[in-house]
Design a protein around this motif. Structure first.
Motif, PDB file in Angstrom:
ATOM      1  N   LEU A   1      36.644   6.521  28.684  1.00 51.59           N
ATOM      2  CA  LEU A   1      37.156   7.405  27.746  1.00 51.59           C
ATOM      3  C   LEU A   1      38.017   8.387  28.639  1.00 51.59           C
ATOM      4  CD1 LEU A   1      37.257   9.109  25.048  1.00 51.59           C
ATOM      5  CD2 LEU A   1      34.862  10.180  25.740  1.00 51.59           C
ATOM      6  N   TYR A   2      37.678   8.740  29.836  1.00 49.65           N
ATOM      7  CA  TYR A   2      38.677   9.696  30.535  1.00 49.65           C
ATOM      8  C   TYR A   2      39.738   9.233  30.874  1.00 49.65           C
ATOM      9  CZ  TYR A   2      39.187  12.985  34.467  1.00 49.65           C
ATOM     10  OH  TYR A   2      39.879  13.946  35.103  1.00 49.65           O
ATOM     11  N   PHE A   3      40.054   7.944  30.960  1.00 45.69           N
ATOM     12  CA  PHE A   3      41.556   7.305  31.085  1.00 45.69           C
ATOM     13  C   PHE A   3      42.071   6.965  29.450  1.00 45.69           C
ATOM     14  CE2 PHE A   3      39.374   7.040  35.099  1.00 45.69           C
ATOM     15  CZ  PHE A   3      40.436   7.698  36.047  1.00 45.69           C
ATOM     16  N   ILE A   4      41.248   6.891  28.588  1.00 46.10           N
ATOM     17  CA  ILE A   4      41.964   6.611  27.331  1.00 46.10           C
ATOM     18  C   ILE A   4      42.357   7.996  26.720  1.00 46.10           C
ATOM     19  CG2 ILE A   4      41.575   5.987  25.065  1.00 46.10           C
ATOM     20  CD1 ILE A   4      39.548   3.744  26.382  1.00 46.10           C
ATOM     21  N   SER A   5      41.354   8.985  26.661  1.00 47.00           N
ATOM     22  CA  SER A   5      41.699  10.069  25.881  1.00 47.00           C
ATOM     23  C   SER A   5      42.819  11.306  26.424  1.00 47.00           C
ATOM     24  CB  SER A   5      40.259  11.185  26.034  1.00 47.00           C
ATOM     25  OG  SER A   5      40.224  12.197  25.606  1.00 47.00           O
ATOM     26  N   PRO A   6      43.450  11.654  25.251  1.00 49.77           N
ATOM     27  CA  PRO A   6      44.473  12.809  25.700  1.00 49.77           C
ATOM     28  C   PRO A   6      43.844  13.902  26.332  1.00 49.77           C
ATOM     29  CG  PRO A   6      44.070  12.392  23.208  1.00 49.77           C
ATOM     30  CD  PRO A   6      43.219  11.568  23.779  1.00 49.77           C
ATOM     31  N   ASN A   7      42.494  14.098  26.058  1.00 46.50           N
ATOM     32  CA  ASN A   7      41.767  15.084  26.804  1.00 46.50           C
ATOM     33  C   ASN A   7      41.293  15.120  28.207  1.00 46.50           C
ATOM     34  OD1 ASN A   7      42.255  16.788  24.290  1.00 46.50           O
ATOM     35  ND2 ASN A   7      40.560  15.724  23.527  1.00 46.50           N
ATOM     36  N   GLY A   8      41.440  13.815  28.692  1.00 44.25           N
ATOM     37  CA  GLY A   8      40.845  13.546  30.029  1.00 44.25           C
ATOM     38  C   GLY A   8      41.841  13.459  31.135  1.00 44.25           C
ATOM     39  N   PHE A   9      42.187  12.657  31.905  1.00 40.55           N
ATOM     40  CA  PHE A   9      42.980  12.451  33.003  1.00 40.55           C
ATOM     41  C   PHE A   9      44.480  12.584  32.409  1.00 40.55           C
ATOM     42  CE2 PHE A   9      45.367   9.911  36.275  1.00 40.55           C
ATOM     43  CZ  PHE A   9      45.225  10.598  37.220  1.00 40.55           C
ATOM     44  N   GLY A  48      47.408  24.592  35.356  1.00 39.17           N
ATOM     45  CA  GLY A  48      47.852  24.900  34.068  1.00 39.17           C
ATOM     46  C   GLY A  48      46.917  24.463  32.909  1.00 39.17           C
ATOM     47  N   LEU A  49      45.565  24.562  32.966  1.00 35.90           N
ATOM     48  CA  LEU A  49      44.698  24.082  32.202  1.00 35.90           C
ATOM     49  C   LEU A  49      43.947  25.357  31.472  1.00 35.90           C
ATOM     50  CD1 LEU A  49      42.808  21.042  33.766  1.00 35.90           C
ATOM     51  CD2 LEU A  49      44.834  21.210  32.001  1.00 35.90           C
ATOM     52  N   VAL A  86      37.740  18.297  33.607  1.00 41.68           N
ATOM     53  CA  VAL A  86      37.412  18.530  34.738  1.00 41.68           C
ATOM     54  C   VAL A  86      35.728  18.644  34.958  1.00 41.68           C
ATOM     55  CG1 VAL A  86      37.689  19.689  37.291  1.00 41.68           C
ATOM     56  CG2 VAL A  86      39.622  19.463  35.662  1.00 41.68           C
ATOM     57  N   GLU A  87      35.346  19.719  34.663  1.00 42.32           N
ATOM     58  CA  GLU A  87      33.916  20.433  34.743  1.00 42.32           C
ATOM     59  C   GLU A  87      32.910  19.212  34.290  1.00 42.32           C
ATOM     60  OE1 GLU A  87      33.613  24.224  33.022  1.00 42.32           O
ATOM     61  OE2 GLU A  87      35.257  24.793  34.502  1.00 42.32           O
ATOM     62  N   HIS A  88      33.204  18.862  32.802  1.00 48.34           N
ATOM     63  CA  HIS A  88      32.323  17.692  32.198  1.00 48.34           C
ATOM     64  C   HIS A  88      32.209  16.372  33.020  1.00 48.34           C
ATOM     65  CE1 HIS A  88      30.273  15.779  28.920  1.00 48.34           C
ATOM     66  NE2 HIS A  88      31.346  15.008  28.911  1.00 48.34           N
ATOM     67  N   PRO A  89      33.403  16.077  33.285  1.00 48.35           N
ATOM     68  CA  PRO A  89      33.496  14.532  33.921  1.00 48.35           C
ATOM     69  C   PRO A  89      32.760  14.891  35.414  1.00 48.35           C
ATOM     70  CG  PRO A  89      35.724  14.874  32.990  1.00 48.35           C
ATOM     71  CD  PRO A  89      34.607  16.193  32.803  1.00 48.35           C
ATOM     72  N   PHE A  90      32.894  15.816  36.181  1.00 52.64           N
ATOM     73  CA  PHE A  90      32.530  15.903  37.497  1.00 52.64           C
ATOM     74  C   PHE A  90      31.043  16.119  37.500  1.00 52.64           C
ATOM     75  CE2 PHE A  90      31.395  18.646  41.306  1.00 52.64           C
ATOM     76  CZ  PHE A  90      31.928  17.721  42.073  1.00 52.64           C
ATOM     77  N   VAL A  91      30.638  17.118  36.706  1.00 56.31           N
ATOM     78  CA  VAL A  91      28.934  17.465  36.796  1.00 56.31           C
ATOM     79  C   VAL A  91      28.370  16.446  36.218  1.00 56.31           C
ATOM     80  CG1 VAL A  91      27.717  19.193  35.657  1.00 56.31           C
ATOM     81  CG2 VAL A  91      29.726  19.816  36.561  1.00 56.31           C
ATOM     82  N   ASN A  92      28.961  15.441  35.236  1.00 56.46           N
ATOM     83  CA  ASN A  92      27.977  14.432  34.641  1.00 56.46           C
ATOM     84  C   ASN A  92      27.877  13.314  35.544  1.00 56.46           C
ATOM     85  OD1 ASN A  92      26.922  14.959  32.204  1.00 56.46           O
ATOM     86  ND2 ASN A  92      29.027  15.395  31.313  1.00 56.46           N
ATOM     87  N   VAL A 107      45.812  15.316  30.585  1.00 58.30           N
ATOM     88  CA  VAL A 107      46.160  16.571  30.884  1.00 58.30           C
ATOM     89  C   VAL A 107      46.204  17.183  32.178  1.00 58.30           C
ATOM     90  CG1 VAL A 107      45.281  17.334  28.561  1.00 58.30           C
ATOM     91  CG2 VAL A 107      43.795  17.192  30.372  1.00 58.30           C
ATOM     92  N   ILE A 108      45.668  16.413  33.278  1.00 65.46           N
ATOM     93  CA  ILE A 108      45.741  17.038  34.612  1.00 65.46           C
ATOM     94  C   ILE A 108      47.215  16.350  35.070  1.00 65.46           C
ATOM     95  CG2 ILE A 108      44.807  16.849  36.888  1.00 65.46           C
ATOM     96  CD1 ILE A 108      42.212  16.407  35.682  1.00 65.46           C
ATOM     97  N   GLN A 109      47.401  14.894  34.639  1.00 65.31           N
ATOM     98  CA  GLN A 109      48.778  14.455  35.302  1.00 65.31           C
ATOM     99  C   GLN A 109      49.784  15.523  34.455  1.00 65.31           C
ATOM    100  OE1 GLN A 109      48.660  10.543  33.532  1.00 65.31           O
ATOM    101  NE2 GLN A 109      49.355   9.816  35.609  1.00 65.31           N
TER     102      GLN A 109
END
Ligand code: HEM
Length: 152
Positions: A69-77, A87-88, A97-103, A79-81
């Motif tokens: 999901l992280y690499f498919i979603s427009p709300n994942g990777f 800028g977030l 960032v927080e949800h993926p990293f902490v999980n 937005v960082i790119q």
């Protein structure tokens, strides 16, 4: 573009429904291990081993679906790119960032709790390892869950 949106919808729905099951099973596994630890119970293969293993497998499955999901979603990777870390907004940072990293950290802790429990012979120590590591993992998951988006 439509295919992209469809794969995002599918991955997000799967991730979203699995989240209910993972969180519920983790609550059961942590509650069961805490009771077993405090009441000095025997660690039973049919019940305690299976419940803890089921919770471990589900969290690993969640990790795989989350990574996809992280690499498919427009709300994942994406937005960082697109905007860079600086800028977030705080809502965007939570998802990307927080949800993926902490999980990921939570899954690592749960895996350590599972591996440690196998080294012990005494039931009380097995329960303690699962109660503490799965318990911290569950708290981390709950602390960075996107509650607003999930229930909207
Ligand atoms: C292990 C436990 C996890 C739980 C309980 C969990 C739970 C959730 C929930 C409830 C949502 C909101 C779903 C919705 O809006 O319907 C979500 C979104 C999201 N999760 Fe997870 N997640 C977990 C792990 C991960 C991991 C490991 C990653 C990435 C490495 C990840 C990446 C994402 C992303 C990028 C979103 C936002 C997707 C979007 O809005 O398009 N999750 N998660």
């Amino acid at each position: 573009m439509e295919e992209y949106a469809l794969s995002h919808q599918l991955a997000l729905s799967l991730h979203s429904y699995l989240a209910y099951i993972v969180i519920a099973v983790l609550f059961l596994a942590v509650g069961n291990a805490t009771l077993g630890w405090l009441n000095n119970k025997m660690f039973l293969p049919q019940k305690d081993f299976r419940l803890s293993l089921f919770a471990l497998i589900l969290t690993h499955l969640m990790l795989l679906v989350g990574l996809a999901l992280y690499f498919i979603s427009p709300n994942g990777f994406y937005v960082i790119q697109e905007f860079g870390m600086g800028g977030l907004s705080s809502a965007a940072r939570l998802l990307a960032v927080e949800h993926p990293f902490v999980n990921i950290l939570a899954v690592v802790l749960i895996t350590i709790g599972w591996s440690r429990h196998k080294k012990f012979m005494e039931g009380q120590k097995k329960f303690k390892s699962i109660a503490i590591f799965y318990g911290i993992g569950l708290l981390l998951i709950l602390s960075r869950n996107p509650w607003g988006q999930w229930f909207s």
